[in-house]
Design a protein around this motif. Sequence first.
Motif, PDB file in Angstrom:
ATOM      1  N   LYS A  66      -2.582  15.327  -3.696  1.00  0.00           N
ATOM      2  CA  LYS A  66      -1.337  16.505  -4.686  1.00  0.00           C
ATOM      3  C   LYS A  66      -1.591  16.630  -6.596  1.00  0.00           C
ATOM      4  CE  LYS A  66       3.061  16.371  -2.632  1.00  0.00           C
ATOM      5  NZ  LYS A  66       3.785  15.603  -2.376  1.00  0.00           N
ATOM      6  N   SER A  89      10.179  19.070 -10.051  1.00  0.00           N
ATOM      7  CA  SER A  89      10.072  18.193  -9.255  1.00  0.00           C
ATOM      8  C   SER A  89       9.803  17.243  -9.303  1.00  0.00           C
ATOM      9  CB  SER A  89      10.076  19.240  -8.159  1.00  0.00           C
ATOM     10  OG  SER A  89       7.931  19.753  -8.574  1.00  0.00           O
ATOM     11  N   ARG A 132       7.730  14.787  -7.793  1.00  0.00           N
ATOM     12  CA  ARG A 132       6.560  14.852  -5.520  1.00  0.00           C
ATOM     13  C   ARG A 132       5.604  12.742  -5.712  1.00  0.00           C
ATOM     14  NH1 ARG A 132       3.540  20.419  -6.611  1.00  0.00           N
ATOM     15  NH2 ARG A 132       3.349  20.257  -4.077  1.00  0.00           N
ATOM     16  N   THR A 139      10.670  14.680  -1.882  1.00  0.00           N
ATOM     17  CA  THR A 139      10.075  15.299  -3.121  1.00  0.00           C
ATOM     18  C   THR A 139      11.188  15.600  -3.780  1.00  0.00           C
ATOM     19  OG1 THR A 139       8.595  16.071  -2.465  1.00  0.00           O
ATOM     20  CG2 THR A 139       9.094  17.321  -3.849  1.00  0.00           C
ATOM     21  N   GLN A 142       6.944  18.158 -11.889  1.00  0.00           N
ATOM     22  CA  GLN A 142       6.247  19.576 -12.381  1.00  0.00           C
ATOM     23  C   GLN A 142       7.564  20.418 -12.362  1.00  0.00           C
ATOM     24  OE1 GLN A 142       4.209  21.118  -9.158  1.00  0.00           O
ATOM     25  NE2 GLN A 142       3.416  22.305  -9.851  1.00  0.00           N
ATOM     26  N   SER A 143       7.626  21.407 -13.528  1.00  0.00           N
ATOM     27  CA  SER A 143       8.397  22.489 -13.834  1.00  0.00           C
ATOM     28  C   SER A 143       8.156  23.094 -12.577  1.00  0.00           C
ATOM     29  CB  SER A 143       7.654  22.587 -15.382  1.00  0.00           C
ATOM     30  OG  SER A 143       7.137  23.545 -15.006  1.00  0.00           O
ATOM     31  N   VAL A 176       9.617  26.091 -10.018  1.00  0.00           N
ATOM     32  CA  VAL A 176      10.035  27.277  -9.917  1.00  0.00           C
ATOM     33  C   VAL A 176      10.663  27.733  -9.280  1.00  0.00           C
ATOM     34  CG1 VAL A 176       7.675  28.063 -10.957  1.00  0.00           C
ATOM     35  CG2 VAL A 176       8.270  27.730  -8.739  1.00  0.00           C
ATOM     36  N   GLY A 224      11.533  24.925  -1.324  1.00  0.00           N
ATOM     37  CA  GLY A 224      11.278  23.643  -1.286  1.00  0.00           C
ATOM     38  C   GLY A 224      10.710  23.508   0.122  1.00  0.00           C
ATOM     39  N   GLU A 247       0.521  25.945  -0.396  1.00  0.00           N
ATOM     40  CA  GLU A 247       1.719  25.739  -0.364  1.00  0.00           C
ATOM     41  C   GLU A 247       2.356  26.813  -1.346  1.00  0.00           C
ATOM     42  OE1 GLU A 247       3.614  21.855  -1.018  1.00  0.00           O
ATOM     43  OE2 GLU A 247       2.749  21.036   0.897  1.00  0.00           O
ATOM     44  N   GLN A 249       0.698  23.371  -3.916  1.00  0.00           N
ATOM     45  CA  GLN A 249      -0.593  22.897  -3.824  1.00  0.00           C
ATOM     46  C   GLN A 249      -1.394  23.447  -2.820  1.00  0.00           C
ATOM     47  OE1 GLN A 249       2.275  19.679  -1.372  1.00  0.00           O
ATOM     48  NE2 GLN A 249       0.340  18.595  -0.482  1.00  0.00           N
TER      49      GLN A 249
HETATM   50  P1  ADP Z   1       5.032  17.426   0.053  1.00  0.00           P
HETATM   51  O1  ADP Z   1       4.150  16.246  -0.209  1.00  0.00           O
HETATM   52  O2  ADP Z   1       6.378  16.571   1.632  1.00  0.00           O
HETATM   53  O3  ADP Z   1       4.072  17.564   0.872  1.00  0.00           O
HETATM   54  P2  ADP Z   1       5.912  18.441  -2.176  1.00  0.00           P
HETATM   55  O4  ADP Z   1       5.804  17.330  -2.802  1.00  0.00           O
HETATM   56  O5  ADP Z   1       4.543  18.536  -1.720  1.00  0.00           O
HETATM   57  O6  ADP Z   1       6.028  17.647  -0.869  1.00  0.00           O
HETATM   58  O7  ADP Z   1       6.831  18.939  -1.538  1.00  0.00           O
HETATM   59  C1  ADP Z   1       7.910  19.838  -0.857  1.00  0.00           C
HETATM   60  C2  ADP Z   1       7.968  21.237  -1.312  1.00  0.00           C
HETATM   61  O8  ADP Z   1       8.915  20.907  -2.405  1.00  0.00           O
HETATM   62  C3  ADP Z   1       7.089  21.937  -1.782  1.00  0.00           C
HETATM   63  O9  ADP Z   1       6.054  23.048  -0.811  1.00  0.00           O
HETATM   64  C4  ADP Z   1       7.314  23.343  -2.569  1.00  0.00           C
HETATM   65  O10 ADP Z   1       8.010  24.037  -1.875  1.00  0.00           O
HETATM   66  C5  ADP Z   1       8.867  22.589  -3.220  1.00  0.00           C
HETATM   67  N1  ADP Z   1       8.169  21.977  -4.467  1.00  0.00           N
HETATM   68  C6  ADP Z   1       7.647  20.904  -4.572  1.00  0.00           C
HETATM   69  N2  ADP Z   1       7.377  21.642  -6.795  1.00  0.00           N
HETATM   70  C7  ADP Z   1       7.953  22.476  -6.793  1.00  0.00           C
HETATM   71  C8  ADP Z   1       7.930  22.978  -7.690  1.00  0.00           C
HETATM   72  N3  ADP Z   1       7.868  22.292  -8.808  1.00  0.00           N
HETATM   73  N4  ADP Z   1       8.551  23.739  -7.550  1.00  0.00           N
HETATM   74  C9  ADP Z   1       8.951  24.703  -6.814  1.00  0.00           C
HETATM   75  N5  ADP Z   1       9.491  24.547  -5.925  1.00  0.00           N
HETATM   76  C10 ADP Z   1       8.240  22.901  -5.686  1.00  0.00           C
END
Ligand code: ADP
Length: 866
Positions: free
Chosen positions: A25, A93, A95, A108, A235-236, A238, A273, A318, A330
């Motif tokens: 990621k 977030s 992650r 997350t 990460q900031s 959105v 999310g 994503e 992502q």
């Molecule tokens: P996974 O490893 O399960 O894919 P992620 O870290 O990608 O977990 O986070 C899951 C979801 O959380 C993402 O698909 C996204 O929708 C949301 N998300 C993660 N970071 C952010 C962010 N900075 N702003 C908005 N939504 C976020």
Amino acid sequence: KQWVYLFSAGQADGDGSMKSLLGGKGAGLSEMSLLSLPVPPGLTIPTTVCQYFNENAQQYPSTLKSQVKSGLRKVEALTSCKFGDVEKPLLFSVRSGASVSMPGMMDTVLNLGLNDETVKGLEKQTNNKYFALDSYRRFIQMFGNVVMNIDMHKFDQIFSKYDNTTKQQENLNKIIQEYKLLFKNETGIDFVQDVYKQLWYTINAVFKSWNNSRAITYRKLNNISSLLGTAVTVQSMVFGNMGESSATGVVFTRNPSTGENIFYGEYLKNAQGEDVVAGIRTPNDINKMKQDMPKMYDELLRIRNILETHFKEVQDIEFTIQQSTLYILQTRNAKRSSRASVKIAVDMVNQGIISKKEAILRIDPLSIKNLLHPTIDPNQGYHLYTKGLPASPGAAFGKICLSANKVKELHESGEKDLILCTEETSPDDIEGMHLSKGMLTKRGGMTSHAAVVARGMGTPAVTGAGDIQININEKKVIIGNKYELKEGDIITIDGSTGEVMKGQLKTIDVTFSSEFDTLMKWIDEYKRLTILTNAETPDDVLRARNFGAKGVGLCRTEHMFFHPQRLPIMRQMILANNKEIRNQALDKLLPFQIKDFEKIFEIMNGHPVTIRFLDPPLHEFLPESDEDINQVIEMSNISKDEMMIKLKNMKEVNPMLGLRGCRVSILYPEIYMMQTKAAIQAAIQCNLKLKKPVEINLMVPFISSEEEIEIIKTQITKCIENLLPDDNHQIKYQIGTMIELPRAALKANDIALHAEFFSFGTNDLTQTCFGLSRDDSSSFINHYERNGIVKQDPFVALDVDGVGELIKIAIQRGLSTRSDLKLCLCGEQGGHPDSVKFCHNVGLHAVSCSPFLVPVARIAAAQAAI
Ligand code: ADP
Ligand code: MG
Ligand code: MG
């Protein structure tokens, strides 16, 4: 030392090549930032910190906290917001992600940085009270669950008490109050208000989650052992939940199920999310976005092309749309079905994106087995219950199990055909998913947990079958208010169409796609090894030929004698008192053998066929029941007493090391002579019929000394000379031996004087090299594997270090006395990609494996040669 790697659109400390350090990621976010894609700014704490944390009693490197703090300052500057600020709060977030993606293994946390004060700032800033409160509510829930391990159901229970369609804001305030109360009751502390405490609690939890049982199970099931740990990305945020011009979703640059080159994916408006993947609301097809949010759709399409061209691989992306601004969160190489992986690789060569070699290297040889999954035979009536989404291709039938635990329970009691049928699946279900033949879920789309995991495992799955209602208490499934099924009833699912059907339907072997044929043609341009098959029934031989086998490498003739018609004759022969009776029996067996061989030669149509002389321990043929014993007595004209003594004398303590293989022939040469005669006569018949030369290899098993092969070879040669005129060039034959005993490997130079070819019988060679019984070893080999004492079961993948060494010795010594010695391997391991690679590297000419593994071995052979 650098413990923090920053990224923001246009610049990054890291890049896409740094997966093992930044996790998939983190590396992907850095690479996308360098491509100037709209990535919300943030920082990644590398996997080396996780390693440090695990090796130093959960302490951090001393400069980590200060580096994180100064990183956060920079993100604040970029966003013009401030972490913990009551006016313009910056939210994050947190992650997780290792270098290999582990779907759903680590959680997350979103909206971090909200507390009783900052939530007001968020409201003022966005002028949206509902949004601010909903974000706070989500944060308490995620933080409580992921970081403090409070049961998610307890939050859900509170949430579902309120009707969220009316009086939303008022309700949200109440929910937040109740959430906080729950938090206090469960943890003993007030909900954490200090944002830096929130942050470090969460980072801590992510690093700890590396060793939670779910993550460990996933790594174990997927043979992942070499990773340092997980990285953490802060990460900031959105927001996709800021109203109707906001959304969140997942897209694939191509269809991951079929491989078709069409944009593919799902989104949900006003959502955040994991709403899309969790299967709580069933999302919209991405094509709907064309009308719904046309500008966003075009922008997404533009990014799809940039990413796929850049990574030269299908991407799983994503994204989140915050009030009509698109952000990418992502990207990674998409998991895909085996069928899709073949189509995509071939299409990408045709589009000029990758080379043929790259395409071949991209195919996981073992996954090709999934292509051989059966489909439903269309020539039968069936009763359709309902239709869901075609989430993972293939057809399966089995008993309905309403929980992953039920699957485990039935599996342990020996049931194998099981369909997991649940509302949705979660990472806790992994084991049960693994053991099931197919999965059916009520909720969730094509990118839901169930769908992603099923495609990864190659298990058929139908998701989002909204028509089904599961009643856990009464152990019932109701479909469309029409059909009532019980747990344990049998259904059939078709993961290629999404259909769910009544009972057990007939299935058929698949036919290969044109892309598969193309790929296999390319493979033949590169591979050096010839792939043969271990087969003796006409069905198996034909299947192997269709899968591309260039001959039979091992035809186990003993399988031909277990036939009910032939077994009594076989017994008569073994228990015969004298040569005359033995020959009478053999004369009766001869015509059967001729027929058997003729069929095989015909199917192989000129490709060589290696016939192994009778091998098994004789005791496998001995009669046990009174009835069987009397039958033999009648046939062979001896007294009961004599027979009983004979049977007693033939008992062996250790039959696998007893009178078997060539030893039988040394005592009773007539048996191999009969088989030789049958092979030659069948070859003559077949030659007349096909008008093509027939090539046979006569293979003597279980040789351990030069004398054995010398004696037997002389007998065989004499026998053949009596059958074939000198000038017959239509029947080509060679006489060779199996190398399956350590002594044979060591004495290979002497043995090669009499053998024109060697075939390494690695089942017995492994057994005798290790001193392991392959019939009984699984009990402790499993323990050995789990504890890393052996890397892999040596009966599954060849033990290169030990058994491989014997093979190398035998090759070298064999070639020293016969330079044109032909070399093959015909153990079970012949279909394992690692073993194929070994065979290529040590210079074998051929590998022989079971029919279904022929395509696997072909790909592995090409990969080894590239
Ligand atoms: P996974 O490893 O399960 O894919 P992620 O870290 O990608 O977990 O986070 C899951 C979801 O959380 C993402 O698909 C996204 O929708 C949301 N998300 C993660 N970071 C952010 C962010 N900075 N702003 C908005 N939504 C976020
Ligand atoms: Mg997740
Ligand atoms: Mg993700």
